[in-house]
Design an enzyme around this catalytic site. Sequence first.
Site, short mmCIF file in Angstrom:
data_model
loop_
_atom_site.label_atom_id
_atom_site.label_comp_id
_atom_site.label_asym_id
_atom_site.label_seq_id
_atom_site.Cartn_x
_atom_site.Cartn_y
_atom_site.Cartn_z
N HIS A 465 0.84 -1.21 0.00
CA HIS A 465 0.00 0.00 0.00
C HIS A 465 0.87 1.26 0.00
O HIS A 465 0.73 2.14 -0.86
CB HIS A 465 -0.91 -0.03 1.23
CG HIS A 465 -1.79 1.17 1.37
ND1 HIS A 465 -3.14 1.15 1.08
CD2 HIS A 465 -1.53 2.45 1.78
CE1 HIS A 465 -3.67 2.35 1.30
NE2 HIS A 465 -2.70 3.16 1.72
N GLU A 466 1.78 1.34 0.96
CA GLU A 466 2.62 2.54 1.06
C GLU A 466 3.55 2.66 -0.15
O GLU A 466 3.83 3.77 -0.61
CB GLU A 466 3.44 2.53 2.36
CG GLU A 466 2.59 2.59 3.63
CD GLU A 466 1.58 3.73 3.64
OE1 GLU A 466 1.83 4.78 3.00
OE2 GLU A 466 0.52 3.58 4.28
N HIS A 469 1.73 4.45 -2.89
CA HIS A 469 1.87 5.91 -2.75
C HIS A 469 3.26 6.34 -3.24
O HIS A 469 3.42 7.37 -3.89
CB HIS A 469 1.73 6.32 -1.29
CG HIS A 469 0.34 6.33 -0.75
ND1 HIS A 469 -0.70 6.99 -1.39
CD2 HIS A 469 -0.19 5.81 0.39
CE1 HIS A 469 -1.81 6.85 -0.66
NE2 HIS A 469 -1.53 6.13 0.41
N HIS A 472 3.51 6.68 -6.90
CA HIS A 472 2.82 7.91 -7.32
C HIS A 472 3.80 9.09 -7.25
O HIS A 472 3.80 9.97 -8.11
CB HIS A 472 1.61 8.15 -6.40
CG HIS A 472 0.51 8.94 -7.02
ND1 HIS A 472 -0.67 9.22 -6.36
CD2 HIS A 472 0.39 9.53 -8.23
CE1 HIS A 472 -1.45 9.93 -7.15
NE2 HIS A 472 -0.83 10.14 -8.29
#
Length: 677
Positions: A465-466, A469, A472
């Site tokens: 998940h992290e 990010h 991104h």
Amino acid sequence: MSNPLLKKFDLAPFSKIKNEHFKPAFLQGMKDARAEIDAITSNTEAPTFENTIEALEFSGQQLDRISSVFFNLNSAETDEEIQKIAQEVSPLLSEFGNDITLNEDLFKRIKSVYEQKDSLNLSVEQNTLLDKRYKSFSRNGANLSEDKKIRLREIDAESSKLKLKFGENILAETNKYQKHITNEADLDGLPEGAKEAAAQLAKSKEKESGWLLTLDYPSYIPFMKYAKNRELRKELSLAFGSKSFKGDELDNQENVLKIANLRHERANLLGYETHAHFVLEERMAETPEKVHSFLNEILEKAKPAAEREFKQLEEFAKDLDEIDQLQKWDGSYYSEKLKQKLFSLNDEQLKPYFKLENVITGVFEVAKKLFGLQFEEVSDIDKYHEEVKTYRVYDGDKNFISVLYADFHPRAGKRGGAWMTSFKSQWKKDGENVRPHISNVCNFTPSTETKPSLLTFNEVTTLFHEFGHGLHGMLANTTYPSLSGTSVFWDFVELPSQVMENWCYEREALELFAKHYETGEVIPMELIQKIKESATFQEGMATMRQLSFGLLDMAWHGADPSNITTVKAHEGKAFAGTSLYPETPETCMSTAFAHIFQGGYSSGYYSYKWAEVLDADAFAYFKQKGIFNKEVATKFRDHVLSQGGTENPMVLYKRFRGAEPKVEALLERAGLLKASN
């Protein structure tokens, strides 16, 4: 005194920075940034996009770098001195921000450019920047009368201090609680690895013997999930749930009420009905009504399933241990037992296959297969703590893409949870594409004397998940720093992170990295099958829990809070439609709900569920074409990851997917479509 923060630096010079450098650096950084603003406002030429909007965009860059270093340290490696500096500089930064947004001469120039934008022949990204800049002024008081501007400054200064105090209190509460166990029987049921970690913690805190339990996740979660001792589970659960809710000097009730009321007053001052109306104007969801309607639509589908699951859990606990009334401190324990019974699967079976280093290799391999990225661990990048790992990231043609810092384990000076942040943004200027410095911070189970760091499956999905990010941020490719990477509408920001979690459930991805830490054996197919089968286990209850947080957030920010006298009672009303367990008067979520009272999620917690709709729909596209399909991955990189906030997120999403997302994709993945029929 030579201050490393005031020299031009590329990589953050952590080893050279001392705490006494920060305040002078902030003061000088603000002074320099003010001079840059003065140069814009005193320009005698007519306002243009270049001499006003672009000049403003690239002003204050040294101050931004100083802020990113300081506030990231305040989250990941803080101490009392840093916290004291934060209390001193936050109101100054708030005042500085207001000095810019309330600068009439500057706003006149921005307004002048904004009013002629139709004739300026701007690019899409330039148009977005102009809109964003104009709104950031008009939405932050540029059109207010002088007396209202003064009040706005007061509100912002007070709010910034209250938010810091709120976070400091939670950290102090977390660090304060330690349960020293001397009777091994009290740890019955706890896996060997968790016991060893507790013994190691006791030793590190200079206890002569025994085991130490804390409220840090790697200590707290295994105990709640596996420990047979119900009284001890209750004690830990109440300690965890009552953080900053004890009426002492670390209590946050007053802070919660003050923050909520100041936000409401600020919104009213700017002409908005509530704080949520103000925030949501710049979100995909647009209005509080839409958020409520979205949350309630999913609640309607999830509630019957959640109630069925809870009843099943109650009956199971009663049959197993004659538990008459299931309490909050029983949930994880009996859920884990029931999961083992239904799927013959538990974290202890899986953990040997998820050695931290292997999972890191795995997430890098997934990024390589999807986006052609290569990660090179290096030792020549300065870091703020010896545990931090540093990488240089390249594309397939060996072009430099990003620096990545990774910080995985709990420490006394580190707040709980997991997050992605940056030490430097990406932008393009004077023919150069300046690349970003990204950081992933987590609190995973540390290694022990006999075992490496072995992750629970939940920790594996958190890492992915992290890292989503992080991608991104790393793959950002925009002209302007304020539109780069994760600078997107808040209810779009969770799409790249949540979509990455999907690869953790896929055989093709798991076989890349899920290898037994002792034998090197790849995770057996039957375990992969069980992971997939159990993915929707108690999904109704999990959805209800997530929705309850979104509804609590809206209860604080979507109505006038001035008549709220009791934090706990107000929270109780918000939770009324989603509660499954009996109420515990000693606990309160709001007083430790850092996402909305300290972080940036106020009126935005719903965005986790909102982004789940996007991610379920997006991953359905990958599944349809193949989870490592280059064409879909390239579309995702080109239209989502690299574009930051350059266009409306729905436009970007439709460019990637060809259509708007459908809520059915989420309900189907969660097994809630059939559950609600």
